[in-house]
Design a protein around this motif. Sequence first.
Motif, PDB file in Angstrom:
ATOM      1  N   ASP A  95       4.123   6.037 -25.000  1.00 14.72           N
ATOM      2  CA  ASP A  95       4.078   7.130 -25.970  1.00 14.72           C
ATOM      3  C   ASP A  95       4.078   6.614 -27.402  1.00 14.72           C
ATOM      4  O   ASP A  95       3.639   7.307 -28.315  1.00 14.72           O
ATOM      5  CB  ASP A  95       5.285   8.062 -25.772  1.00 14.72           C
ATOM      6  CG  ASP A  95       5.187   8.814 -24.456  1.00 14.72           C
ATOM      7  OD1 ASP A  95       4.069   9.169 -24.062  1.00 14.72           O
ATOM      8  OD2 ASP A  95       6.233   9.029 -23.818  1.00 14.72           O
ATOM      9  N   PHE A 133       0.038  11.956 -33.338  1.00 14.10           N
ATOM     10  CA  PHE A 133       0.689  13.046 -32.617  1.00 14.10           C
ATOM     11  C   PHE A 133      -0.021  13.241 -31.276  1.00 14.10           C
ATOM     12  O   PHE A 133      -1.250  13.277 -31.206  1.00 14.10           O
ATOM     13  CB  PHE A 133       0.614  14.347 -33.431  1.00 14.10           C
ATOM     14  CG  PHE A 133       1.279  15.510 -32.760  1.00 14.10           C
ATOM     15  CD1 PHE A 133       2.650  15.694 -32.844  1.00 14.10           C
ATOM     16  CD2 PHE A 133       0.518  16.433 -32.043  1.00 14.10           C
ATOM     17  CE1 PHE A 133       3.259  16.772 -32.224  1.00 14.10           C
ATOM     18  CE2 PHE A 133       1.121  17.505 -31.414  1.00 14.10           C
ATOM     19  CZ  PHE A 133       2.504  17.680 -31.506  1.00 14.10           C
ATOM     20  N   SER A 134       0.787  13.352 -30.219  1.00 12.67           N
ATOM     21  CA  SER A 134       0.242  13.634 -28.897  1.00 12.67           C
ATOM     22  C   SER A 134       1.136  14.672 -28.237  1.00 12.67           C
ATOM     23  O   SER A 134       2.353  14.678 -28.444  1.00 12.67           O
ATOM     24  CB  SER A 134       0.184  12.362 -28.044  1.00 12.67           C
ATOM     25  OG  SER A 134       1.490  11.828 -27.851  1.00 12.67           O
ATOM     26  N   ALA A 135       0.500  15.550 -27.417  1.00 11.33           N
ATOM     27  CA  ALA A 135       1.295  16.623 -26.822  1.00 11.33           C
ATOM     28  C   ALA A 135       0.658  17.097 -25.528  1.00 11.33           C
ATOM     29  O   ALA A 135      -0.544  16.964 -25.306  1.00 11.33           O
ATOM     30  CB  ALA A 135       1.412  17.788 -27.804  1.00 11.33           C
ATOM     31  N   ASN A 136       1.501  17.640 -24.661  1.00 12.14           N
ATOM     32  CA  ASN A 136       1.056  18.333 -23.468  1.00 12.14           C
ATOM     33  C   ASN A 136       2.073  19.432 -23.174  1.00 12.14           C
ATOM     34  O   ASN A 136       2.975  19.697 -23.977  1.00 12.14           O
ATOM     35  CB  ASN A 136       0.884  17.380 -22.280  1.00 12.14           C
ATOM     36  CG  ASN A 136       2.145  16.581 -21.994  1.00 12.14           C
ATOM     37  OD1 ASN A 136       3.247  17.112 -22.024  1.00 12.14           O
ATOM     38  ND2 ASN A 136       1.987  15.278 -21.742  1.00 12.14           N
ATOM     39  N   LYS A 187       5.823  17.621 -22.816  1.00 10.93           N
ATOM     40  CA  LYS A 187       6.470  16.890 -23.910  1.00 10.93           C
ATOM     41  C   LYS A 187       5.476  16.661 -25.039  1.00 10.93           C
ATOM     42  O   LYS A 187       4.248  16.707 -24.857  1.00 10.93           O
ATOM     43  CB  LYS A 187       7.007  15.554 -23.421  1.00 10.93           C
ATOM     44  CG  LYS A 187       5.951  14.639 -22.811  1.00 10.93           C
ATOM     45  CD  LYS A 187       6.584  13.378 -22.257  1.00 10.93           C
ATOM     46  CE  LYS A 187       5.512  12.498 -21.598  1.00 10.93           C
ATOM     47  NZ  LYS A 187       6.112  11.253 -21.044  1.00 10.93           N
ATOM     48  N   GLN A 188       6.046  16.394 -26.216  1.00  7.71           N
ATOM     49  CA  GLN A 188       5.271  16.101 -27.409  1.00  7.71           C
ATOM     50  C   GLN A 188       5.880  14.886 -28.099  1.00  7.71           C
ATOM     51  O   GLN A 188       7.091  14.713 -28.092  1.00  7.71           O
ATOM     52  CB  GLN A 188       5.269  17.284 -28.388  1.00  7.71           C
ATOM     53  CG  GLN A 188       4.752  18.597 -27.804  1.00  7.71           C
ATOM     54  CD  GLN A 188       5.830  19.329 -27.014  1.00  7.71           C
ATOM     55  OE1 GLN A 188       6.995  19.345 -27.403  1.00  7.71           O
ATOM     56  NE2 GLN A 188       5.432  19.950 -25.907  1.00  7.71           N
ATOM     57  N   THR A 189       5.023  14.073 -28.689  1.00  2.00           N
ATOM     58  CA  THR A 189       5.484  12.871 -29.388  1.00  2.00           C
ATOM     59  C   THR A 189       4.791  12.774 -30.734  1.00  2.00           C
ATOM     60  O   THR A 189       3.556  12.825 -30.812  1.00  2.00           O
ATOM     61  CB  THR A 189       5.182  11.609 -28.571  1.00  2.00           C
ATOM     62  OG1 THR A 189       5.775  11.711 -27.284  1.00  2.00           O
ATOM     63  CG2 THR A 189       5.733  10.377 -29.285  1.00  2.00           C
ATOM     64  N   GLU A 190       5.594  12.612 -31.761  1.00  3.40           N
ATOM     65  CA  GLU A 190       5.065  12.412 -33.108  1.00  3.40           C
ATOM     66  C   GLU A 190       5.597  11.083 -33.628  1.00  3.40           C
ATOM     67  O   GLU A 190       6.796  10.813 -33.552  1.00  3.40           O
ATOM     68  CB  GLU A 190       5.494  13.542 -34.039  1.00  3.40           C
ATOM     69  CG  GLU A 190       4.922  13.412 -35.443  1.00  3.40           C
ATOM     70  CD  GLU A 190       5.286  14.589 -36.329  1.00  3.40           C
ATOM     71  OE1 GLU A 190       4.929  14.546 -37.523  1.00  3.40           O
ATOM     72  OE2 GLU A 190       5.931  15.530 -35.830  1.00  3.40           O
ATOM     73  N   GLY A 211       8.664  20.565 -23.871  1.00  2.00           N
ATOM     74  CA  GLY A 211       7.778  21.719 -24.013  1.00  2.00           C
ATOM     75  C   GLY A 211       8.370  23.043 -23.597  1.00  2.00           C
ATOM     76  O   GLY A 211       7.684  23.860 -23.007  1.00  2.00           O
ATOM     77  N   HIS A 220      12.802  25.129 -32.018  1.00  2.00           N
ATOM     78  CA  HIS A 220      12.203  23.841 -32.379  1.00  2.00           C
ATOM     79  C   HIS A 220      13.181  23.050 -33.253  1.00  2.00           C
ATOM     80  O   HIS A 220      13.818  23.615 -34.137  1.00  2.00           O
ATOM     81  CB  HIS A 220      10.891  24.044 -33.136  1.00  2.00           C
ATOM     82  CG  HIS A 220       9.784  24.593 -32.295  1.00  2.00           C
ATOM     83  ND1 HIS A 220       9.145  23.845 -31.336  1.00  2.00           N
ATOM     84  CD2 HIS A 220       9.202  25.819 -32.281  1.00  2.00           C
ATOM     85  CE1 HIS A 220       8.207  24.588 -30.751  1.00  2.00           C
ATOM     86  NE2 HIS A 220       8.225  25.789 -31.310  1.00  2.00           N
TER      87      HIS A 220
END
Length: 303
Positions: A142, A222-225, A228-231, A254, A263
Amino acid sequence: MTTTWKSGDKKSSNQAPSNNTISGTTLSSWSRQQKLAMIASFAILGLLLAVSACSKQGPKPALVGVSSPAPSSATPAIAVTAANTPTAAASPAPAKKTPKKRPANVTYSDANSGVSFLYPRKFALASGDKAQPQPAAVSMNDAPMNFVQPGGVAVATVALPGGSYPGTDFASAFFNVNVNRSVSEQECSHFAFVDTRNADGESVDAEKVKVGSTDMEMTSDFSANAIKQTETQYYHSYQNGACYEYVLGLGTEGFATEGGIEHVNRDEVFAKLGKILATVKINPVETEHGAEPAIATIAAGKE
């Protein structure tokens, strides 16, 4: 002088004395003895009075000798004095030791790479081969290294406690330090991948920033599904003949729109990680090309 009593008739001198004369002489003799006896009696009485007066004026016997006999030796007297003396005066109680307060921050230092920084004591630190984010929400893939050339080595990772933001979608946050001695100073200013969150989907060029007194290149990803999300934010600087990379990462779950979960405040999380980055110092080192950093040492730091 003797008084002689005579009868009324005159008699010749050859006549024997009469009875009356004998009686007078005897009376006169007894009177003299009585006087002597009386004088002696007065003398004895005066002597007795004088002795009695002297005895009354003499010193009175000490009462201490009757009611409280003197101690037989000096040792018991010392013992009594010690017994009557308060314990606190003879031997003051030792002062209670106050536990030394531990500093809020800890200093991390790696002699091989020359990296040192401060981080909160309550945060978790991993170094060497273990210097990768441990929480499940953020794996090694990630937050990959972002060098344009291979050869990067992980130096250290600092992670926030998992329950830092209860009631939010917060999963993890971390600060990574990587180093790559296989890239040039020019290559260090570039990244293998850059921010692609613009409206056209095109990559965004790295931004020049100044962290403390150090000039750095910065980009983000930034990646997300659905799960989960990762910045992440990447910072590069070239020092000691190597490219140093600092990664600030935030992982969320998520489920922020379900069950009333909110959030997490991303700016607040990155501000905490940015404080660690602001304390980074690179000390001069002499290391063979491509050598991996040695196991770091940890010491107490100042706030």
